[in-house]
Enzyme design. Structure first.
Site, short mmCIF file in Angstrom:
data_model
loop_
_atom_site.label_atom_id
_atom_site.label_comp_id
_atom_site.label_asym_id
_atom_site.label_seq_id
_atom_site.Cartn_x
_atom_site.Cartn_y
_atom_site.Cartn_z
N SER A 189 3.84 -6.61 2.83
CA SER A 189 2.65 -5.66 3.44
C SER A 189 1.54 -5.92 2.75
O SER A 189 0.91 -7.03 2.92
CB SER A 189 3.29 -4.41 3.45
OG SER A 189 2.39 -3.44 4.18
N MET A 190 0.82 -4.97 2.24
CA MET A 190 -0.69 -5.22 1.53
C MET A 190 -0.34 -6.16 0.61
O MET A 190 -1.40 -7.00 0.29
CB MET A 190 -1.35 -3.91 1.16
CG MET A 190 -2.48 -4.07 0.68
SD MET A 190 -3.52 -2.66 0.08
CE MET A 190 -2.67 -2.47 -1.48
N HIS A 204 10.42 -2.47 8.14
CA HIS A 204 9.06 -3.02 7.47
C HIS A 204 9.55 -3.24 5.96
O HIS A 204 8.85 -4.48 5.51
CB HIS A 204 7.92 -1.83 7.48
CG HIS A 204 6.80 -2.42 6.92
ND1 HIS A 204 6.02 -3.41 7.16
CD2 HIS A 204 6.25 -1.91 5.65
CE1 HIS A 204 4.98 -3.44 6.34
NE2 HIS A 204 5.06 -2.71 5.37
N PHE A 262 1.01 -1.01 0.05
CA PHE A 262 -0.06 0.13 -0.03
C PHE A 262 0.84 1.29 -0.17
O PHE A 262 1.63 1.34 0.89
CB PHE A 262 -0.83 -0.08 1.13
CG PHE A 262 -1.99 1.06 1.41
CD1 PHE A 262 -2.82 1.34 0.30
CD2 PHE A 262 -2.02 1.81 2.26
CE1 PHE A 262 -3.79 2.23 0.69
CE2 PHE A 262 -2.61 3.07 2.52
CZ PHE A 262 -3.69 3.06 1.60
N ASP A 290 9.38 -3.46 13.28
CA ASP A 290 8.65 -2.92 12.17
C ASP A 290 7.67 -1.92 12.60
O ASP A 290 6.76 -2.05 13.76
CB ASP A 290 7.69 -4.11 11.80
CG ASP A 290 6.95 -3.82 10.54
OD1 ASP A 290 6.55 -2.74 10.01
OD2 ASP A 290 6.60 -4.85 9.74
#
Length: 270
Positions: A111-112, A242, A43, A212
């Site tokens: 992530s996303m 992250h 994202f 993170d």
């Protein structure tokens, strides 16, 4: 904290830098079989964060599809014009292409992008030999997320989450602002995904950064509690934040994901 002003246009990102990637399989490097890998960014990010991984996979002979998600890679305002459903449709299209052209397919995401891989595994597990997720987002401990359905009508965006990277000089070229309409849609998608985690039974390799600043421990807990996969392993990255795909642990992610892909695609053949 500086908030974006309504109507203020952000500069466009460099289209060449954030371009998607599509390469065919080289079965002469993979034992005669065509293996495809779907590579997905997160994202407010773009393929920059995943390109070293995608290029490594292509060099190993895998077909690679690395889409640029709708609303990404241009201006952050464009992200408020699309939804979770648009992103799911994009990865489903990439999976369809890989499945039609290859003998086996694995999906990898950050992530996303990891959440979208999990969504594919829940809905199309029969088309996947396995998935690799890096700091996937499916839940959060943050209380302010509950306010997003209201805040999205008041503010266009909040300060961004890009470049949570420990390695000096690394840059994922993500948006400087988090668009709130898009964020609200994303978290609604995560809620649906959490309910469907028990439908996931494919092999899962899960990389999690020990530190993170974007995705918290709630996502790890959700995966451990929800997944039905018997072939599931969590590996902790001690030297990355992250965006671990551009951080100190990136070589480890590349090497260990390649081992995983080789193993699960071979098992699928058997």
């Amino acid at each position: 904290m500086k908030l974006p002003l309504p109507g203020t246009r952000a500069p466009l990102l460099d289209p060449e830098r954030v371009a998607p990637m599509s390469t065919p399989a080289r079965p002469e490097l993979t034992g005669g079989r065509r293996i495809g890998v779907l590579v997905q960014h997160g994202f407010t990010g773009n393929p920059v964060s995943m390109r070293p991984w995608a290029e490594d996979l292509a060099a190993r002979g895998y077909a690679v599809e690395m889409p640029l998600l709708p609303g990404h890679g241009t201006r952050w305002q464009d992200l408020n014009k699309v939804t979770w459903a648009d992103w799911v449709a994009t990865v489903e299209g990439a999976l369809d292409k890989l499945s039609s052209e290859n003998d086996a397919v694995v999906a990898v995401g950050l992530s996303m992008g990891g959440a979208l891989c999990l969504r594919l595994a829940a809905d199309h597990g029969e088309d996947l030999a396995g998935i690799v997720v890096v700091n996937p987002a499916v839940d959060t401990l943050r209380k302010d997320v509950k306010l997003l359905p209201l805040l999205k009508h008041v503010l266009p965006g909040m300060p961004g989450i890009a470049n949570d990277i420990k390695k000096p000089g690394a840059d994922e070229h993500g948006y400087p602002t988090t668009p709130l309409r898009a964020a609200a849609s994303m978290f609604a998608g995560y809620a649906d995904l959490r309910r469907d985690l028990p439908r996931i039974a494919v092999p899962v390799l899960f990389f999690r950064s020990a530190e993170d600043h974007v995705v918290d421990i709630a996502s790890s807990r959700a995966l451990h509690a929800g997944l039905s996969s018997t072939d599931f392993e969590e590996r902790v990255l001690e030297d990355s934040y992250h965006v671990a795909t551009l951080d100190h642990d990136a070589p480890r992610i590349l090497a260990e994901s390649a081992e995983f892909i080789e193993r699960v695609t071979a098992q699928q053949q058997g």
